[in-house]
Motif scaffolding. Sequence first.
Motif, PDB file in Angstrom:
ATOM      1  N   ILE A   1      17.024   4.545   2.669  1.00  0.00           N
ATOM      2  CA  ILE A   1      16.213   4.039   1.556  1.00  0.00           C
ATOM      3  C   ILE A   1      14.936   3.392   2.084  1.00  0.00           C
ATOM      4  O   ILE A   1      13.849   3.596   1.531  1.00  0.00           O
TER       5      ILE A   1
ATOM      6  N   MET B   1      12.493   6.013   2.901  1.00  0.00           N
ATOM      7  CA  MET B   1      11.851   6.532   1.683  1.00  0.00           C
ATOM      8  C   MET B   1      10.761   5.582   1.216  1.00  0.00           C
ATOM      9  O   MET B   1       9.673   6.024   0.805  1.00  0.00           O
ATOM     10  N   GLU B   2      11.028   4.270   1.271  1.00  0.00           N
ATOM     11  CA  GLU B   2      10.008   3.281   0.892  1.00  0.00           C
ATOM     12  C   GLU B   2       8.782   3.407   1.780  1.00  0.00           C
ATOM     13  O   GLU B   2       7.646   3.387   1.295  1.00  0.00           O
TER      14      GLU B   2
ATOM     15  N   GLU C   1       7.810   6.008   3.478  1.00  0.00           N
ATOM     16  CA  GLU C   1       7.132   7.280   3.193  1.00  0.00           C
ATOM     17  C   GLU C   1       6.253   7.156   1.943  1.00  0.00           C
ATOM     18  O   GLU C   1       5.126   7.656   1.915  1.00  0.00           O
ATOM     19  N   GLU C   2       6.763   6.475   0.924  1.00  0.00           N
ATOM     20  CA  GLU C   2       5.957   6.272  -0.284  1.00  0.00           C
ATOM     21  C   GLU C   2       4.719   5.439   0.014  1.00  0.00           C
ATOM     22  O   GLU C   2       3.643   5.724  -0.502  1.00  0.00           O
TER      23      GLU C   2
END
Length: 75
Positions: free
Chosen positions: A39, A42-43, A45-46
């Motif tokens: 997770i 993913m953060e 990457e955003e």
Amino acid sequence: LTVMSTLSVPLTPDLEKFINNQVKSGRAANKADVVRRAIRAMEEEEAVQAVLEAQREVDEGKILRGDIRKLMKKF
């Protein structure tokens, strides 16, 4: 003090195998560690995508640059 919540998530057999392998290999402390790290990735990457999008907008001239006071005087 960090308050944590618990979330139950159905996993495909392949994902569960991947998680178990991460723990067995020592790359993660436990199953929850694998999921938290995923997770966080993913953060990150955003955040990277947001920076790249902002740079693209600057490059395309969609964003005004300069001193805010000077820019405000133009409008």
